[in-house]
Design a protein around this motif. Structure first.
Motif, PDB file in Angstrom:
ATOM      1  N   LYS A 121      48.222  30.771 -44.033  1.00 10.80           N
ATOM      2  CA  LYS A 121      49.040  30.129 -43.811  1.00 10.80           C
ATOM      3  C   LYS A 121      49.006  30.493 -42.072  1.00 10.80           C
ATOM      4  O   LYS A 121      49.208  31.353 -41.811  1.00 10.80           O
ATOM      5  CB  LYS A 121      50.729  30.855 -43.834  1.00 10.80           C
ATOM      6  CG  LYS A 121      51.846  29.676 -43.161  1.00 10.80           C
ATOM      7  CD  LYS A 121      52.833  29.833 -43.509  1.00 10.80           C
ATOM      8  CE  LYS A 121      54.100  30.141 -44.161  1.00 10.80           C
ATOM      9  NZ  LYS A 121      55.283  30.485 -44.982  1.00 10.80           N
ATOM     10  N   GLN A 122      48.266  29.551 -41.857  1.00 11.16           N
ATOM     11  CA  GLN A 122      47.997  29.144 -40.151  1.00 11.16           C
ATOM     12  C   GLN A 122      48.939  29.455 -39.161  1.00 11.16           C
ATOM     13  O   GLN A 122      49.792  29.233 -39.346  1.00 11.16           O
ATOM     14  CB  GLN A 122      47.064  28.584 -40.191  1.00 11.16           C
ATOM     15  CG  GLN A 122      45.486  28.483 -41.491  1.00 11.16           C
ATOM     16  CD  GLN A 122      44.000  29.697 -40.510  1.00 11.16           C
ATOM     17  OE1 GLN A 122      44.799  30.445 -39.893  1.00 11.16           O
ATOM     18  NE2 GLN A 122      44.211  30.484 -41.844  1.00 11.16           N
ATOM     19  N   VAL A 123      48.671  30.805 -38.074  1.00  7.95           N
ATOM     20  CA  VAL A 123      50.226  30.270 -37.540  1.00  7.95           C
ATOM     21  C   VAL A 123      49.450  30.075 -36.061  1.00  7.95           C
ATOM     22  O   VAL A 123      47.883  30.409 -35.840  1.00  7.95           O
ATOM     23  CB  VAL A 123      50.330  31.928 -36.695  1.00  7.95           C
ATOM     24  CG1 VAL A 123      52.072  32.324 -35.989  1.00  7.95           C
ATOM     25  CG2 VAL A 123      51.031  32.147 -38.201  1.00  7.95           C
ATOM     26  N   ASP A 124      50.343  28.979 -35.018  1.00  9.58           N
ATOM     27  CA  ASP A 124      49.812  28.478 -33.765  1.00  9.58           C
ATOM     28  C   ASP A 124      51.059  29.047 -33.177  1.00  9.58           C
ATOM     29  O   ASP A 124      51.821  28.752 -33.019  1.00  9.58           O
ATOM     30  CB  ASP A 124      50.141  27.175 -34.216  1.00  9.58           C
ATOM     31  CG  ASP A 124      49.271  26.476 -32.526  1.00  9.58           C
ATOM     32  OD1 ASP A 124      48.972  27.369 -31.636  1.00  9.58           O
ATOM     33  OD2 ASP A 124      49.649  25.250 -32.209  1.00  9.58           O
ATOM     34  N   TYR A 125      50.197  30.079 -32.252  1.00  7.02           N
ATOM     35  CA  TYR A 125      51.009  30.857 -31.093  1.00  7.02           C
ATOM     36  C   TYR A 125      51.523  29.758 -30.111  1.00  7.02           C
ATOM     37  O   TYR A 125      51.766  30.311 -29.009  1.00  7.02           O
ATOM     38  CB  TYR A 125      50.291  32.094 -30.745  1.00  7.02           C
ATOM     39  CG  TYR A 125      50.380  33.082 -32.214  1.00  7.02           C
ATOM     40  CD1 TYR A 125      51.470  33.649 -32.250  1.00  7.02           C
ATOM     41  CD2 TYR A 125      48.846  32.869 -32.230  1.00  7.02           C
ATOM     42  CE1 TYR A 125      50.880  34.746 -33.478  1.00  7.02           C
ATOM     43  CE2 TYR A 125      48.352  34.502 -33.642  1.00  7.02           C
ATOM     44  CZ  TYR A 125      49.161  34.942 -34.028  1.00  7.02           C
ATOM     45  OH  TYR A 125      49.704  35.379 -35.149  1.00  7.02           O
ATOM     46  N   ALA A 126      50.493  28.416 -29.358  1.00  6.50           N
ATOM     47  CA  ALA A 126      50.913  28.169 -29.079  1.00  6.50           C
ATOM     48  C   ALA A 126      52.537  27.963 -28.284  1.00  6.50           C
ATOM     49  O   ALA A 126      52.753  27.920 -27.604  1.00  6.50           O
ATOM     50  CB  ALA A 126      50.154  26.612 -28.386  1.00  6.50           C
ATOM     51  N   LEU A 149      52.514  25.099 -46.408  1.00  5.92           N
ATOM     52  CA  LEU A 149      53.047  26.193 -47.488  1.00  5.92           C
ATOM     53  C   LEU A 149      53.922  26.440 -47.280  1.00  5.92           C
ATOM     54  O   LEU A 149      55.020  27.810 -47.236  1.00  5.92           O
ATOM     55  CB  LEU A 149      51.902  27.692 -46.780  1.00  5.92           C
ATOM     56  CG  LEU A 149      50.463  26.105 -47.289  1.00  5.92           C
ATOM     57  CD1 LEU A 149      49.734  27.860 -46.716  1.00  5.92           C
ATOM     58  CD2 LEU A 149      50.208  27.004 -49.103  1.00  5.92           C
ATOM     59  N   GLY A 150      55.130  25.649 -46.099  1.00  2.00           N
ATOM     60  CA  GLY A 150      56.290  26.415 -45.696  1.00  2.00           C
ATOM     61  C   GLY A 150      56.714  26.496 -44.420  1.00  2.00           C
ATOM     62  O   GLY A 150      55.822  27.128 -43.289  1.00  2.00           O
ATOM     63  N   ALA A 151      58.066  26.730 -43.930  1.00  5.12           N
ATOM     64  CA  ALA A 151      58.132  27.255 -42.160  1.00  5.12           C
ATOM     65  C   ALA A 151      57.770  28.871 -42.032  1.00  5.12           C
ATOM     66  O   ALA A 151      57.674  29.749 -43.470  1.00  5.12           O
ATOM     67  CB  ALA A 151      59.915  27.365 -42.537  1.00  5.12           C
ATOM     68  N   GLU A 152      57.297  29.077 -41.259  1.00  3.65           N
ATOM     69  CA  GLU A 152      57.011  30.074 -40.639  1.00  3.65           C
ATOM     70  C   GLU A 152      57.768  31.199 -38.945  1.00  3.65           C
ATOM     71  O   GLU A 152      57.401  29.570 -38.457  1.00  3.65           O
ATOM     72  CB  GLU A 152      55.415  30.758 -40.545  1.00  3.65           C
ATOM     73  CG  GLU A 152      55.315  31.957 -39.880  1.00  3.65           C
ATOM     74  CD  GLU A 152      55.164  32.888 -41.308  1.00  3.65           C
ATOM     75  OE1 GLU A 152      54.604  34.110 -41.667  1.00  3.65           O
ATOM     76  OE2 GLU A 152      55.627  31.928 -42.285  1.00  3.65           O
ATOM     77  N   ILE A 153      58.509  31.739 -39.411  1.00  2.00           N
ATOM     78  CA  ILE A 153      59.566  32.267 -38.169  1.00  2.00           C
ATOM     79  C   ILE A 153      58.657  32.728 -37.231  1.00  2.00           C
ATOM     80  O   ILE A 153      57.994  33.842 -37.560  1.00  2.00           O
ATOM     81  CB  ILE A 153      60.748  32.760 -38.221  1.00  2.00           C
ATOM     82  CG1 ILE A 153      61.370  31.797 -39.645  1.00  2.00           C
ATOM     83  CG2 ILE A 153      61.655  33.064 -37.372  1.00  2.00           C
ATOM     84  CD1 ILE A 153      62.925  32.010 -39.791  1.00  2.00           C
ATOM     85  N   MET A 154      58.589  32.831 -36.190  1.00  2.00           N
ATOM     86  CA  MET A 154      58.085  34.050 -35.281  1.00  2.00           C
ATOM     87  C   MET A 154      59.026  34.112 -34.348  1.00  2.00           C
ATOM     88  O   MET A 154      59.276  32.980 -33.153  1.00  2.00           O
ATOM     89  CB  MET A 154      56.936  33.278 -34.643  1.00  2.00           C
ATOM     90  CG  MET A 154      55.488  32.246 -35.415  1.00  2.00           C
ATOM     91  SD  MET A 154      54.469  31.635 -34.971  1.00  2.00           S
ATOM     92  CE  MET A 154      55.298  30.135 -34.321  1.00  2.00           C
ATOM     93  N   VAL A 155      59.060  35.730 -33.599  1.00  2.00           N
ATOM     94  CA  VAL A 155      60.170  35.839 -32.863  1.00  2.00           C
ATOM     95  C   VAL A 155      59.139  36.636 -32.154  1.00  2.00           C
ATOM     96  O   VAL A 155      58.109  37.454 -32.529  1.00  2.00           O
ATOM     97  CB  VAL A 155      61.059  37.451 -33.495  1.00  2.00           C
ATOM     98  CG1 VAL A 155      61.631  37.060 -32.406  1.00  2.00           C
ATOM     99  CG2 VAL A 155      61.770  36.256 -34.146  1.00  2.00           C
ATOM    100  N   ALA A 156      58.523  36.234 -30.721  1.00  2.00           N
ATOM    101  CA  ALA A 156      57.831  36.902 -29.681  1.00  2.00           C
ATOM    102  C   ALA A 156      58.767  37.904 -28.512  1.00  2.00           C
ATOM    103  O   ALA A 156      59.934  37.660 -28.000  1.00  2.00           O
ATOM    104  CB  ALA A 156      57.147  35.564 -28.793  1.00  2.00           C
TER     105      ALA A 156
END
Length: 273
Positions: A121-126, A149-156
């Motif tokens: 699953k590719q992640v875009d940090y922009a 492929l579904g949701a991806e949660i990112m916490v920064a």
């Protein structure tokens, strides 16, 4: 009542100090009053079941093990201010094996390094970089990315060098990996306002709940209940950085009462001899 008891105790104390014999018959009763109303022994009623609503107990049992992991993750991220080493990131991944990955991103968006190096699953940090106002106030930011492929949660978590904002430490995870910590993942729904994160065994209900007017619902409440298609759902929300994460379960339906048996007909009278 308490004031009168204290006054009585003080009065008896004064008389006792003066050596008056007439006070002796009252000492025993005064001690009893003190024990009952002033210095009360604490007690715990172990027979009290606490919250008796089965629907509330169901919500707590299903979402608490999931939310516990979220809370531990946020606490661990909040403790890191400086750009971490690869060894630290690997240790972090080992501590939270349900994470999809960890990355260190500069303030310009360049990825210093990430673990694992390659993901399906590719992640875009922009989108995270657009939350710079939060980071300069030393607050964390979150973003939910949608994909096939579904949701991806990112916490920064913002990183600083010499008190200057220099980039982000980003932890990402699939909501499905987190939902598996629930004792009944199929009965738990997870969403943010406008988007489903984990639909359990009822994607229709999850989608309907996610599309409700949460802007108004969350103005004054952090928990409540909503009806979807005749079914009542209990929900609980929490902040994931600036994003509202909401858990929901269907209410427990009361068992149908068994029908009373029909009264047996009275036996016929015996014929007269």
């Amino acid at each position: 009542m308490l004031k009168r008891v204290i006054l009585a105790i003080l009065a008896c104390s004064v008389l006792a100090a003066s050596g008056c014999d007439t006070v002796k018959p009252y000492v025993k009763s005064t001690k009893k009053l003190y024990k009952e109303y002033v210095n009360v022994d604490p007690s715990i009623d172990l027979t009290d079941p606490g919250i008796s609503d089965p629907s509330i107990n169901k919500l707590a049992a299903l979402f608490a093990p999931v939310d516990e992991r979220v809370e531990f993750l946020l606490r661990a991220l909040s403790a890191q201010d400086l750009p971490p080493s690869r060894e630290w990131c690997q240790s972090f991944m080992d501590s939270f094996p349900w994470l999809s990955g960890v990355a260190v991103v500069t303030e310009s968006g360049a990825v210093s390094f990430k673990l694992p190096m390659f993901t399906i699953k590719q992640v875009d940090y922009a989108p995270l970089l657009e939350l710079e106002n939060l980071y300069k106030a030393r607050k964390m930011g979150a973003y939910v990315a949608a994909s096939e492929l579904g949701a991806e949660i990112m916490v920064a978590k913002p990183l600083f060098v010499d008190n200057e904002y220099k980039g982000l430490l980003v932890a990402s995870f699939d909501p499905g990996s987190l939902a598996k910590f629930s004792p009944e993942p199929g009965s738990l729904l997870m969403f943010i306002p406008g988007a489903t994160l984990w639909s359990g065994d009822d994607s229709g209900a999850a989608q309907a709940l996610a599309q409700m007017n949460w802007k108004n619902l969350l103005k004054s409440d952090v928990a409540g209940e909503q009806a979807v298609g005749g079914t009542r759902y209990l929900w609980q929300s929490r902040y994931l950085a600036q994003v509202r994460l909401i858990y929901a379960v269907s209410a427990v339906t009361a068992p149908a009462k068994a029908a009373k048996p029909e009264p047996k007909p009275a036996p016929a009278a015996a014929p007269a001899p």
